[in-house]
Design a protein around this motif. Structure first.
Motif, PDB file in Angstrom:
ATOM      1  N   ARG A 128       0.843  -1.194   0.000  1.00  0.00           N
ATOM      2  CA  ARG A 128       0.000   0.000   0.000  1.00  0.00           C
ATOM      3  C   ARG A 128       0.882   1.248   0.000  1.00  0.00           C
ATOM      4  O   ARG A 128       2.026   1.208   0.448  1.00  0.00           O
ATOM      5  CB  ARG A 128      -0.914  -0.011   1.227  1.00  0.00           C
ATOM      6  CG  ARG A 128      -1.924  -1.161   1.215  1.00  0.00           C
ATOM      7  CD  ARG A 128      -2.844  -1.084   2.405  1.00  0.00           C
ATOM      8  NE  ARG A 128      -3.843  -2.156   2.376  1.00  0.00           N
ATOM      9  CZ  ARG A 128      -4.794  -2.320   3.296  1.00  0.00           C
ATOM     10  NH1 ARG A 128      -4.863  -1.469   4.332  1.00  0.00           N
ATOM     11  NH2 ARG A 128      -5.661  -3.314   3.197  1.00  0.00           N
ATOM     12  N   PRO A 129       0.344   2.359  -0.500  1.00  0.00           N
ATOM     13  CA  PRO A 129       1.148   3.590  -0.570  1.00  0.00           C
ATOM     14  C   PRO A 129       1.658   4.020   0.802  1.00  0.00           C
ATOM     15  O   PRO A 129       0.935   3.963   1.809  1.00  0.00           O
ATOM     16  CB  PRO A 129       0.162   4.604  -1.149  1.00  0.00           C
ATOM     17  CG  PRO A 129      -0.844   3.790  -1.900  1.00  0.00           C
ATOM     18  CD  PRO A 129      -0.987   2.514  -1.114  1.00  0.00           C
ATOM     19  N   LEU A 130       2.905   4.466   0.843  1.00  0.00           N
ATOM     20  CA  LEU A 130       3.518   4.982   2.059  1.00  0.00           C
ATOM     21  C   LEU A 130       3.593   6.502   1.962  1.00  0.00           C
ATOM     22  O   LEU A 130       4.031   7.044   0.942  1.00  0.00           O
ATOM     23  CB  LEU A 130       4.923   4.408   2.245  1.00  0.00           C
ATOM     24  CG  LEU A 130       5.019   2.915   2.558  1.00  0.00           C
ATOM     25  CD1 LEU A 130       6.482   2.476   2.567  1.00  0.00           C
ATOM     26  CD2 LEU A 130       4.380   2.615   3.909  1.00  0.00           C
ATOM     27  N   PRO A 131       3.194   7.223   3.007  1.00  0.00           N
ATOM     28  CA  PRO A 131       3.251   8.685   2.961  1.00  0.00           C
ATOM     29  C   PRO A 131       4.674   9.179   2.776  1.00  0.00           C
ATOM     30  O   PRO A 131       5.624   8.611   3.333  1.00  0.00           O
ATOM     31  CB  PRO A 131       2.694   9.095   4.334  1.00  0.00           C
ATOM     32  CG  PRO A 131       1.927   7.912   4.823  1.00  0.00           C
ATOM     33  CD  PRO A 131       2.619   6.714   4.261  1.00  0.00           C
ATOM     34  N   GLY A 132       4.827  10.255   1.997  1.00  0.00           N
ATOM     35  CA  GLY A 132       6.151  10.808   1.781  1.00  0.00           C
ATOM     36  C   GLY A 132       6.808  11.248   3.071  1.00  0.00           C
ATOM     37  O   GLY A 132       8.022  11.069   3.256  1.00  0.00           O
TER      38      GLY A 132
ATOM     39  N   GLY B 248       1.326  14.043  -0.732  1.00  0.00           N
ATOM     40  CA  GLY B 248       0.038  14.083  -0.050  1.00  0.00           C
ATOM     41  C   GLY B 248      -0.792  12.838  -0.232  1.00  0.00           C
ATOM     42  O   GLY B 248      -1.786  12.646   0.474  1.00  0.00           O
ATOM     43  N   VAL B 249      -0.394  11.979  -1.185  1.00  0.00           N
ATOM     44  CA  VAL B 249      -1.123  10.736  -1.446  1.00  0.00           C
ATOM     45  C   VAL B 249      -0.343   9.533  -0.946  1.00  0.00           C
ATOM     46  O   VAL B 249      -0.885   8.624  -0.312  1.00  0.00           O
ATOM     47  CB  VAL B 249      -1.423  10.573  -2.953  1.00  0.00           C
ATOM     48  CG1 VAL B 249      -2.126   9.243  -3.230  1.00  0.00           C
ATOM     49  CG2 VAL B 249      -2.266  11.740  -3.448  1.00  0.00           C
ATOM     50  N   GLY B 250       0.954   9.551  -1.214  1.00  0.00           N
ATOM     51  CA  GLY B 250       1.799   8.424  -0.837  1.00  0.00           C
ATOM     52  C   GLY B 250       2.383   7.772  -2.072  1.00  0.00           C
ATOM     53  O   GLY B 250       1.997   8.080  -3.213  1.00  0.00           O
TER      54      GLY B 250
END
Length: 237
Positions: free
Chosen positions: A19-23, A56-58
């Motif tokens: 899953r996307p990881l926040p920057g 802001g999305v990851g």
């Protein structure tokens, strides 16, 4: 930490998550600013990494990107070479041993001189075995059947000296010190069974894919083995 090492660690962190990881999380873990992280993401994308996402999305790394061999650290290269040397010297499977030696040769041929010399002279060796493994000529065919998810016919010599013929679905091989074991679903017993490769007297690949995927068989087998260990521990308590 060098920039090359930082990029490698960033790829490894992304590879470990689906899953996307926040920057902000990625930047904090690397000890860098968000601006530096965005530059690193752009650099990796230019090198072919399929990193999807935006600020802001990851960010998430999609499958299909292979690390070039020079991006392994010296310790990782030592681990790869040592493991390949073990397979080359300890395996009773000549084809697998030859492939392992090919890995060692390929790693050496792709490294710069200084790193190649450091790996080759690391002092990490695998001594030859004093006692040879039992003969297991069917290992290459079994490995291919596991890889292709094919059912096979086995003529198998059991502990009582009886030879039985059965159709099985091999899904895993275990390389123990004194034996090579095949984990399979046995159509005759309608259960999971383990067979010693050196007791296989004949083998014929049916060329037919067994009806259940290998990863599902491994999952069911792991659950059953875990339950059996739990019951065994309870009996001894």
């Amino acid at each position: 930490m060098s920039r090359a090492a930082r990029l490698l660690h960033l790829l490894e962190r992304l590879r470990a998550h689906r899953r996307p990881l926040p920057g902000a999380q990625l930047a904090a873990q690397a000890g860098i600013s968000l601006r530096t992280l965005y530059r690193d993401i752009a650099t990796l994308r230019e090198q072919g990494a399929r990193i999807e996402g935006d600020p802001g999305v990851g960010y998430v790394l999609r499958p299909g990107f292979t690390l070039p061999p020079l991006m392994f650290s010296e310790e990782e290269l030592e681990a790869l070479v040592l493991g390949a040397r073990w397979v080359a010297s300890q395996s009773a499977d000549p084809a697998l041993a030859q492939a392992a030696q090919g890995v060692v040769n390929r790693i050496g041929s792709t490294l710069p001189e200084t790193l190649r010399l450091a790996v080759e002279t690391s002092g990490l060796f695998v001594p030859p075995r004093a006692d040879p493994y039992p003969s297991a000529p069917w290992l290459p065919a079994l490995r291919q059947a596991v890889r292709a998810e094919h059912a096979v016919w086995l003529d198998y010599l059991d502990e009582a000296g009886r030879t039985t013929r059965r159709r099985v679905w091999p899904f895993a091989l275990a390389f123990f010190d004194q034996a090579r074991l095949v984990a399979a679903w046995c159509e005759l017993r309608q259960d999971f069974r383990h067979f010693r490769a050196d007791r296989v007297r004949d083998l014929a690949d049916t060329g037919e894919r067994y009806p259940e995927r290998r990863h599902l068989l491994i999952r069911r087998w792991s659950v059953q083995m875990g339950h059996a260990r739990h019951m065994d521990a309870a009996d001894r308590s």
